[in-house]
Design a protein around this motif. Structure first.
Motif, mmCIF file in Angstrom:
data_model
loop_
_atom_site.group_PDB
_atom_site.id
_atom_site.type_symbol
_atom_site.label_atom_id
_atom_site.label_comp_id
_atom_site.label_asym_id
_atom_site.label_seq_id
_atom_site.Cartn_x
_atom_site.Cartn_y
_atom_site.Cartn_z
ATOM 1 N N LEU A 1 -21.526 -68.136 4.255
ATOM 2 C CA LEU A 1 -21.263 -68.271 2.826
ATOM 3 C C LEU A 1 -22.227 -67.334 2.132
ATOM 4 C CD1 LEU A 1 -21.350 -71.911 1.497
ATOM 5 C CD2 LEU A 1 -19.465 -70.310 1.428
ATOM 6 N N THR A 2 -21.701 -66.462 1.293
ATOM 7 C CA THR A 2 -22.615 -65.552 0.587
ATOM 8 C C THR A 2 -22.756 -66.008 -0.858
ATOM 9 O OG1 THR A 2 -20.853 -64.116 -0.101
ATOM 10 C CG2 THR A 2 -21.864 -63.622 2.021
ATOM 11 N N GLY A 3 -23.621 -65.340 -1.592
ATOM 12 C CA GLY A 3 -23.946 -65.716 -2.966
ATOM 13 C C GLY A 3 -22.759 -65.721 -3.917
ATOM 14 N N ARG A 4 -21.671 -65.049 -3.566
ATOM 15 C CA ARG A 4 -20.527 -64.992 -4.477
ATOM 16 C C ARG A 4 -19.822 -66.344 -4.601
ATOM 17 N NH1 ARG A 4 -20.696 -59.792 -2.808
ATOM 18 N NH2 ARG A 4 -19.785 -60.211 -0.785
ATOM 19 N N ASP A 5 -19.958 -67.166 -3.577
ATOM 20 C CA ASP A 5 -19.319 -68.473 -3.575
ATOM 21 C C ASP A 5 -20.106 -69.425 -4.507
ATOM 22 O OD1 ASP A 5 -17.484 -70.160 -1.351
ATOM 23 O OD2 ASP A 5 -19.019 -71.295 -2.414
ATOM 24 N N SER A 6 -19.400 -70.202 -5.346
ATOM 25 C CA SER A 6 -20.141 -70.986 -6.347
ATOM 26 C C SER A 6 -20.956 -72.116 -5.710
ATOM 27 C CB SER A 6 -19.212 -71.491 -7.441
ATOM 28 O OG SER A 6 -18.580 -72.662 -7.008
ATOM 29 N N ALA A 7 -20.441 -72.711 -4.612
ATOM 30 C CA ALA A 7 -21.229 -73.744 -3.912
ATOM 31 C C ALA A 7 -22.507 -73.103 -3.362
ATOM 32 C CB ALA A 7 -20.414 -74.360 -2.792
ATOM 33 N N ALA A 8 -22.353 -71.878 -2.845
ATOM 34 C CA ALA A 8 -23.516 -71.186 -2.281
ATOM 35 C C ALA A 8 -24.531 -70.866 -3.369
ATOM 36 C CB ALA A 8 -23.074 -69.913 -1.570
ATOM 37 N N LYS A 9 -24.043 -70.552 -4.553
ATOM 38 C CA LYS A 9 -24.964 -70.228 -5.664
ATOM 39 C C LYS A 9 -25.872 -71.410 -5.957
ATOM 40 C CE LYS A 9 -22.730 -66.657 -8.328
ATOM 41 N NZ LYS A 9 -21.396 -66.582 -8.865
ATOM 42 N N GLN A 10 -25.280 -72.612 -6.016
ATOM 43 C CA GLN A 10 -26.098 -73.803 -6.308
ATOM 44 C C GLN A 10 -27.050 -74.106 -5.157
ATOM 45 O OE1 GLN A 10 -23.971 -77.290 -7.938
ATOM 46 N NE2 GLN A 10 -22.204 -75.927 -7.976
ATOM 47 N N ALA A 11 -26.536 -73.977 -3.933
ATOM 48 C CA ALA A 11 -27.390 -74.243 -2.761
ATOM 49 C C ALA A 11 -28.532 -73.229 -2.715
ATOM 50 C CB ALA A 11 -26.549 -74.200 -1.490
ATOM 51 N N THR A 12 -28.216 -71.986 -3.057
ATOM 52 C CA THR A 12 -29.234 -70.931 -3.060
ATOM 53 C C THR A 12 -30.338 -71.251 -4.063
ATOM 54 O OG1 THR A 12 -27.685 -69.228 -2.396
ATOM 55 C CG2 THR A 12 -29.623 -68.473 -3.559
ATOM 56 N N ALA A 13 -29.920 -71.661 -5.267
ATOM 57 C CA ALA A 13 -30.921 -71.956 -6.307
ATOM 58 C C ALA A 13 -31.842 -73.075 -5.819
ATOM 59 C CB ALA A 13 -30.220 -72.349 -7.599
ATOM 60 N N GLN A 14 -31.262 -74.100 -5.224
ATOM 61 C CA GLN A 14 -32.070 -75.246 -4.807
ATOM 62 C C GLN A 14 -33.025 -74.898 -3.657
ATOM 63 O OE1 GLN A 14 -29.949 -78.877 -3.778
ATOM 64 N NE2 GLN A 14 -31.850 -79.487 -2.740
ATOM 65 N N LEU A 15 -32.491 -74.204 -2.649
ATOM 66 C CA LEU A 15 -33.338 -73.898 -1.486
ATOM 67 C C LEU A 15 -34.390 -72.839 -1.832
ATOM 68 C CD1 LEU A 15 -34.173 -74.205 1.406
ATOM 69 C CD2 LEU A 15 -32.171 -72.911 2.133
ATOM 70 N N THR A 16 -34.026 -71.872 -2.657
ATOM 71 C CA THR A 16 -34.997 -70.852 -3.064
ATOM 72 C C THR A 16 -36.174 -71.520 -3.780
ATOM 73 O OG1 THR A 16 -33.224 -69.250 -3.310
ATOM 74 C CG2 THR A 16 -35.293 -68.695 -4.374
ATOM 75 N N ASN A 17 -35.840 -72.469 -4.638
ATOM 76 C CA ASN A 17 -36.884 -73.201 -5.360
ATOM 77 C C ASN A 17 -37.798 -73.968 -4.385
ATOM 78 O OD1 ASN A 17 -37.747 -75.776 -6.943
ATOM 79 N ND2 ASN A 17 -37.228 -74.205 -8.454
ATOM 80 N N SER A 18 -37.186 -74.645 -3.407
ATOM 81 C CA SER A 18 -37.994 -75.409 -2.436
ATOM 82 C C SER A 18 -38.892 -74.483 -1.624
ATOM 83 C CB SER A 18 -37.099 -76.180 -1.464
ATOM 84 O OG SER A 18 -36.282 -77.055 -2.160
ATOM 85 N N LEU A 19 -38.364 -73.318 -1.257
ATOM 86 C CA LEU A 19 -39.171 -72.378 -0.468
ATOM 87 C C LEU A 19 -40.344 -71.872 -1.295
ATOM 88 C CD1 LEU A 19 -36.268 -70.420 1.255
ATOM 89 C CD2 LEU A 19 -38.078 -71.646 2.473
ATOM 90 N N GLN A 20 -40.063 -71.509 -2.526
ATOM 91 C CA GLN A 20 -41.128 -70.915 -3.349
ATOM 92 C C GLN A 20 -42.212 -71.929 -3.696
ATOM 93 O OE1 GLN A 20 -38.939 -68.882 -6.431
ATOM 94 N NE2 GLN A 20 -38.610 -67.095 -5.146
ATOM 95 N N ARG A 21 -41.856 -73.215 -3.707
ATOM 96 C CA ARG A 21 -42.865 -74.253 -3.997
ATOM 97 C C ARG A 21 -43.654 -74.649 -2.754
ATOM 98 N NH1 ARG A 21 -39.261 -78.323 -6.853
ATOM 99 N NH2 ARG A 21 -39.208 -78.811 -4.667
ATOM 100 N N ASN A 22 -43.199 -74.180 -1.581
ATOM 101 C CA ASN A 22 -43.873 -74.579 -0.336
ATOM 102 C C ASN A 22 -45.143 -73.735 -0.132
ATOM 103 O OD1 ASN A 22 -44.368 -74.276 2.706
ATOM 104 N ND2 ASN A 22 -43.064 -76.085 2.559
ATOM 105 N N ALA A 23 -46.302 -74.409 -0.051
ATOM 106 C CA ALA A 23 -47.576 -73.683 -0.008
ATOM 107 C C ALA A 23 -47.680 -72.807 1.238
ATOM 108 C CB ALA A 23 -48.732 -74.672 -0.065
ATOM 109 N N THR A 24 -47.282 -73.331 2.401
ATOM 110 C CA THR A 24 -47.404 -72.534 3.635
ATOM 111 C C THR A 24 -46.507 -71.302 3.554
ATOM 112 O OG1 THR A 24 -47.762 -74.588 4.816
ATOM 113 C CG2 THR A 24 -47.298 -72.650 6.156
ATOM 114 N N PHE A 25 -45.289 -71.493 3.057
ATOM 115 C CA PHE A 25 -44.351 -70.372 2.931
ATOM 116 C C PHE A 25 -44.957 -69.293 2.027
ATOM 117 C CE2 PHE A 25 -40.681 -68.238 0.967
ATOM 118 C CZ PHE A 25 -39.908 -67.942 2.082
ATOM 119 N N SER A 26 -45.511 -69.701 0.902
ATOM 120 C CA SER A 26 -45.999 -68.663 -0.016
ATOM 121 C C SER A 26 -47.278 -68.002 0.517
ATOM 122 C CB SER A 26 -46.102 -69.203 -1.440
ATOM 123 O OG SER A 26 -47.349 -69.753 -1.647
#
Ligand SMILES: O=C(O)CCC(=O)C(=O)O
Ligand SMILES: [Fe+2]
Length: 223
Positions: free
Chosen positions: A46-71
């Protein structure tokens, strides 16, 4: 440096993302692979063009960026949009190295690749992410919600799924620090100064390590 990061997503976050992905229209993964990777890539995405993927992308991107080890480990400068992949039985992704440069303007250098595992490892057979290394292959099949980050310089593959479905999110990072060796030095110093701080508070040793951490970042980071 290769690191696994537990609990990038909690149970509720995982359920939400998987529910969104269930509404998505998965397409042939070859559409997003380079000419040589296409030859060995057999999955759906599923790529970003799909609307379900857009919402999933926003949510997971946010979780990754808030993760201290990841950053701290990635020293993220920017990230490519997430790709959600589904491997049904018989699917795999053979040995390849990820493209060094991505983006329609060829302006994105891939320093780090990562996979976030989205379903229970007990629910499918095969599907390990396998890294090539001078001492042999290293295999990873992480719990749902966990991530692995690894240098994009690495040859890797996904073993055939023989039963069940493997669902993951993958993407790439351009880091502030191009070299994996230098990132590891900065990460180790960062971890050490934080451990010192927990033990002794803001000591002279903590201050000196913090100075070194900041100055190495100044020396080695790129715009
Ligand atoms: O599915 C994975 O864990 C990795 C996929 C991969 O290697 C890629 O998309 O380039
Ligand atoms: Fe890859």
């Amino acid at each position: 440096m290769l690191i696994t990061i537990p609990d990038v997503l909690n149970k509720a976050g995982l359920e939400k993302i998987n529910a969104l992905l269930d509404q998505g229209q998965f397409k042939d993964g070859k559409l997003t692979a380079g000419w040589h990777a296409k030859l060995v890539k057999n999955n759906t995405q599923l790529t970003g063009r799909d609307s379900a993927a857009k919402q999933a992308t926003a949510q997971l991107t946010n979780s990754l960026q808030r993760n201290a080890t990841f950053s701290r480990a990635t020293l993220l400068r920017r990230m490519r949009p997430l790709l959600f992949s589904r491997y049904n039985p018989g699917m795999e992704y053979g040995s390849h190295v990820d493209d060094a440069i991505m983006g329609s303007d060829r302006g994105f250098r891939t320093d780090i690749s990562f996979t976030v595992f989205l379903n229970d490892p007990e629910s499918y057979e095969g599907g390990e992410l396998i890294m090539d290394s001078p001492i042999g292959e290293q295999k990873f099949k992480l719990p749902a919600g966990s991530a692995i980050i690894y240098p994009s310089t690495t040859l890797h593959r996904v073993a055939p799924v023989t039963k069940g479905v493997r669902q993951v999110a993958v993407s790439w990072i351009q880091s502030l620090v191009r070299s994996a060796e230098k990132r590891e030095i900065i990460y180790d110093i960062d971890q050490t100064r934080r451990t010192l701080f927990e033990r002794d508070g803001k000591s002279r040793e903590f201050d000196l390590l913090t100075k070194t951490h900041a100055n190495l970042l100044r020396l080695w980071s790129e715009p």
